[in-house]
Motif scaffolding. Structure first.
Motif, short mmCIF file in Angstrom:
data_model
loop_
_atom_site.label_atom_id
_atom_site.label_comp_id
_atom_site.label_asym_id
_atom_site.label_seq_id
_atom_site.Cartn_x
_atom_site.Cartn_y
_atom_site.Cartn_z
N GLU A 243 0.83 -1.21 0.00
CA GLU A 243 0.00 0.00 0.00
C GLU A 243 0.86 1.26 0.00
O GLU A 243 0.58 2.22 -0.72
CB GLU A 243 -0.92 0.02 1.23
CG GLU A 243 -2.20 -0.76 1.08
CD GLU A 243 -3.26 0.01 0.30
OE1 GLU A 243 -3.68 1.09 0.74
OE2 GLU A 243 -3.67 -0.50 -0.76
N LYS A 244 1.93 1.25 0.80
CA LYS A 244 2.81 2.42 0.87
C LYS A 244 3.49 2.67 -0.47
O LYS A 244 3.63 3.82 -0.91
CB LYS A 244 3.85 2.22 1.96
CG LYS A 244 3.29 2.29 3.37
CD LYS A 244 4.38 2.01 4.41
CE LYS A 244 3.79 2.05 5.81
NZ LYS A 244 4.82 1.71 6.84
N TYR A 246 2.33 1.78 -3.47
CA TYR A 246 1.32 2.21 -4.44
C TYR A 246 0.91 3.66 -4.21
O TYR A 246 0.71 4.41 -5.17
CB TYR A 246 0.08 1.30 -4.31
CG TYR A 246 -1.08 1.76 -5.16
CD1 TYR A 246 -1.12 1.48 -6.52
CD2 TYR A 246 -2.12 2.50 -4.61
CE1 TYR A 246 -2.17 1.92 -7.31
CE2 TYR A 246 -3.17 2.95 -5.39
CZ TYR A 246 -3.20 2.65 -6.74
OH TYR A 246 -4.24 3.09 -7.52
N LYS A 247 0.80 4.07 -2.96
CA LYS A 247 0.32 5.43 -2.64
C LYS A 247 1.43 6.48 -2.60
O LYS A 247 1.16 7.65 -2.39
CB LYS A 247 -0.40 5.41 -1.28
CG LYS A 247 -1.66 4.56 -1.26
CD LYS A 247 -2.45 4.74 0.01
CE LYS A 247 -1.71 4.33 1.25
NZ LYS A 247 -2.54 4.46 2.48
N SER A 248 2.66 6.07 -2.81
CA SER A 248 3.79 6.99 -2.66
C SER A 248 3.87 7.97 -3.82
O SER A 248 3.39 7.71 -4.93
CB SER A 248 5.09 6.18 -2.60
OG SER A 248 5.35 5.58 -3.87
N ARG A 255 -0.01 6.48 -11.64
CA ARG A 255 -1.22 6.17 -10.87
C ARG A 255 -2.34 7.08 -11.37
O ARG A 255 -2.57 8.16 -10.85
CB ARG A 255 -0.94 6.37 -9.38
CG ARG A 255 -1.98 5.73 -8.47
CD ARG A 255 -1.63 5.96 -7.02
NE ARG A 255 -1.36 7.36 -6.75
CZ ARG A 255 -0.24 7.84 -6.21
NH1 ARG A 255 0.74 7.04 -5.87
NH2 ARG A 255 -0.09 9.13 -6.00
N ASP A 260 -1.80 11.05 -4.08
CA ASP A 260 -0.94 10.41 -3.09
C ASP A 260 -1.72 10.14 -1.81
O ASP A 260 -2.61 10.89 -1.42
CB ASP A 260 0.26 11.31 -2.76
CG ASP A 260 1.19 11.50 -3.95
OD1 ASP A 260 1.09 10.72 -4.91
OD2 ASP A 260 2.00 12.45 -3.90
N ARG A 261 -1.35 9.02 -1.16
CA ARG A 261 -1.87 8.62 0.15
C ARG A 261 -3.37 8.27 0.14
O ARG A 261 -3.98 8.16 1.19
CB ARG A 261 -1.60 9.72 1.21
CG ARG A 261 -0.12 9.89 1.50
CD ARG A 261 0.14 10.95 2.54
NE ARG A 261 -0.17 12.28 2.01
CZ ARG A 261 0.67 12.99 1.23
NH1 ARG A 261 1.85 12.49 0.89
NH2 ARG A 261 0.34 14.18 0.79
N PHE A 262 -3.94 8.06 -1.05
CA PHE A 262 -5.34 7.61 -1.10
C PHE A 262 -5.38 6.13 -1.46
O PHE A 262 -4.76 5.70 -2.43
CB PHE A 262 -6.14 8.40 -2.14
CG PHE A 262 -7.58 7.96 -2.20
CD1 PHE A 262 -8.47 8.30 -1.19
CD2 PHE A 262 -8.04 7.19 -3.26
CE1 PHE A 262 -9.79 7.89 -1.24
CE2 PHE A 262 -9.37 6.78 -3.32
CZ PHE A 262 -10.24 7.13 -2.31
N SER A 263 -6.11 5.34 -0.66
CA SER A 263 -6.20 3.90 -0.87
C SER A 263 -7.43 3.53 -1.71
O SER A 263 -8.55 3.98 -1.40
CB SER A 263 -6.28 3.16 0.47
OG SER A 263 -6.48 1.77 0.26
#
Length: 469
Positions: A243-244, A246-248, A255, A260-263
């Motif tokens: 997750e970290k 992917y969201k980085s 993406r 950023d930082r959205f799951s």
């Protein structure tokens, strides 16, 4: 008859003379007991009859759903157990859904034009979007649209005034008729933009199949740098790490439309419906508090007229048709944004995801239950209408060449090379479907709606925002 004669004799004896009053007083108590006993027995019989009829209705609905099950499910979608609550139906369902007879179903004067559709990502929402855009375009409705070339209304952030175009209402007022594109539900903001009787609707999906669809659509394997023959299981076994990645910010350039930082794997449906899930950073997160989640769901149930279920798409469309007083032609569709994919799963994978995204599971179970309550309230005619709609939809799929399956055209339809004629049924007046309308089902109607808006409002974007898409 004997009871009647006894009562008549008693009455005569009591009214013959004053001397019989004592006798009457002596006899009155057992007679009253007898009458009360008869009344209680009658009420028990009536109650038992109602219970039996309710159970028969539930059985018929479930049996009919099995027979009329649609063929529009994605290949990987699992069978969802029907959860039907044997309690009194919600008052709101009774207000919104009327078991209308056919003459009212076909009455265009009762149709609803004002609606807000909250698109929960990867829940057949683009297919639903094509239906709603077509309806808005045909009826020349004032649609709340994204600015410029944007396709989202601020999603996954809360919508702001800079995200949307001014109303194109012919009367010149600030209200819109409908909202269709991706936006996070915000009661105070959205209710200020729409008339009082606007219907709020959405659609959700079984969370495990939703996760697999999301994993595939957003290319999670590539963006999280997973090298494995079982990428989905690998991701779940070390979900915090992947997750970290992917969201980085390092993955941002690949993406698509996700900040950023959205799951997109954790409580995504709840987030779309407006639950506080910790995004943007610093926002409260109630997703781990089951009581707070339940309070949110109870509130949402009162806010929304209908939450549809993706696994029961035809049933959902018929409920929508009845609620909005639309026609059968209004809900015809072509499936879009659906894909075939298969992931090898290991034991325990789904349990990991259920712990990871448990608010979405709680939400789905809640609205699945609510959905079937509304279905039961419709009565036996609902099953028949779903079956009729499925026949019509299959005929359109064959006529428009949308279906790759070898489905034969039902003899009830009259078809030529250019026109499909649908006869009058109990649930719909006769109508035709043309090749031009087939093309309309496949068109980019968002662009068409923007063109219509610009034509009516003389609107021109100077500096559209670009927070997401």
């Amino acid at each position: 008859m004997s009871l009647y004669k006894d009562l008549q004799a008693f009455y005569v004896q009591c009214t013959c003379s004053r001397s019989s009053k004592r006798f009457c007083t002596y006899k009155m108590l057992p007679l009253l007991v007898l009458l009360c006993t008869c009344l209680v027995l009658a009420m028990l019989i009536l109650h038992l009859t109602v219970i039996l009829e309710t159970e028969e209705n539930i059985y018929n609905v479930k049996e009919g759903m099995g027979e009329g099950e649609t063929e529009q499910k994605e290949e990987d979608a699992g069978n969802v157990e029907e959860v039907i609550k044997l309690e009194s139906l919600k008052d709101e369902a009774k207000k919104v859904f009327n078991n209308r007879p056919p003459e009212l179903i076909n009455n265009r004067d009762c149709q609803v034009h004002n609606f807000v559709f909250i698109k929960c990502m990867k829940c057949a929402t683009e297919t639903m979007g094509t239906i709603l855009r077509r309806y808005a375009l045909k009826n020349k409705l004032s649609v709340l649209l994204p600015r410029g070339i944007n396709i989202y209304l601020g999603w996954p952030y809360m919508m702001e005034s800079s995200d949307y175009r001014p109303s194109s209402s012919p009367s010149g007022n600030r209200y819109y008729n409908c909202l269709i594109e991706h936006a996070i539900y915000n009661a105070s903001v959205m209710k200020s933009l729409f008339p009082h009787q606007t219907r709020f609707i959405s659609i959700v999906r079984e969370p495990w199949s939703h996760f697999k669809s999301t994993f595939h659509y957003f290319n999670m394997q590539k963006l999280a740098h997973i090298v494995s023959d079982t990428p989905l299981s690998t991701y779940l076994q070390d979900i915090d790490t992947y997750e970290k990645i992917y969201k980085s910010p390092e993955a941002a350039s690949h993406r698509y439309c996700i900040p950023d930082r959205f799951s997109v794997t954790k409580n995504l449906m709840c987030h779309c419906l407006g639950m506080k899930t910790g995004f943007p950073e610093g926002m409260m997160d109630i997703s781990k508090n089951s009581r707070a989640v339940q309070d949110f769901l109870n509130w949402t149930e009162n806010e929304f007229a209908l939450i549809m279920i993706a696994e029961y798409f035809h049933e959902s469309l018929v409920l929508l048709k009845r609620m909005m007083c639309w026609t059968m032609k209004d809900i015809i569709y072509k499936r879009v944004n659906s894909a075939k994919y298969r992931y090898e799963e290991n034991d325990g994978d789904q349990a990991i995801h259920q712990r990871w995204s448990r608010a979405d599971y709680q939400m789905y179970n809640f609205f699945n239950e609510s959905f079937w309550e509304k279905v039961i309230y419709q009565g036996k005619t609902f099953v028949q209408e779903v079956q009729v709609f499925t026949k019509i939809q299959n005929a359109v799929n064959v006529f428009c060449n949308f279906s790759t399956d070898s489905i034969k055209m039902d003899p009830m339809f009259n078809v030529t090379k250019t026109v499909l004629k649908i006869p009058t049924t109990k649930f719909s007046l006769d109508f035709t479907f043309t090749l031009e309308e087939c093309e309309l089902l496949s068109s980019d109607l968002l662009s068409a709606l923007k063109e219509q808006h610009e034509e009516h409002s003389k609107y021109e974007d100077k500096d559209p925002p670009k927070r997401t898409c």
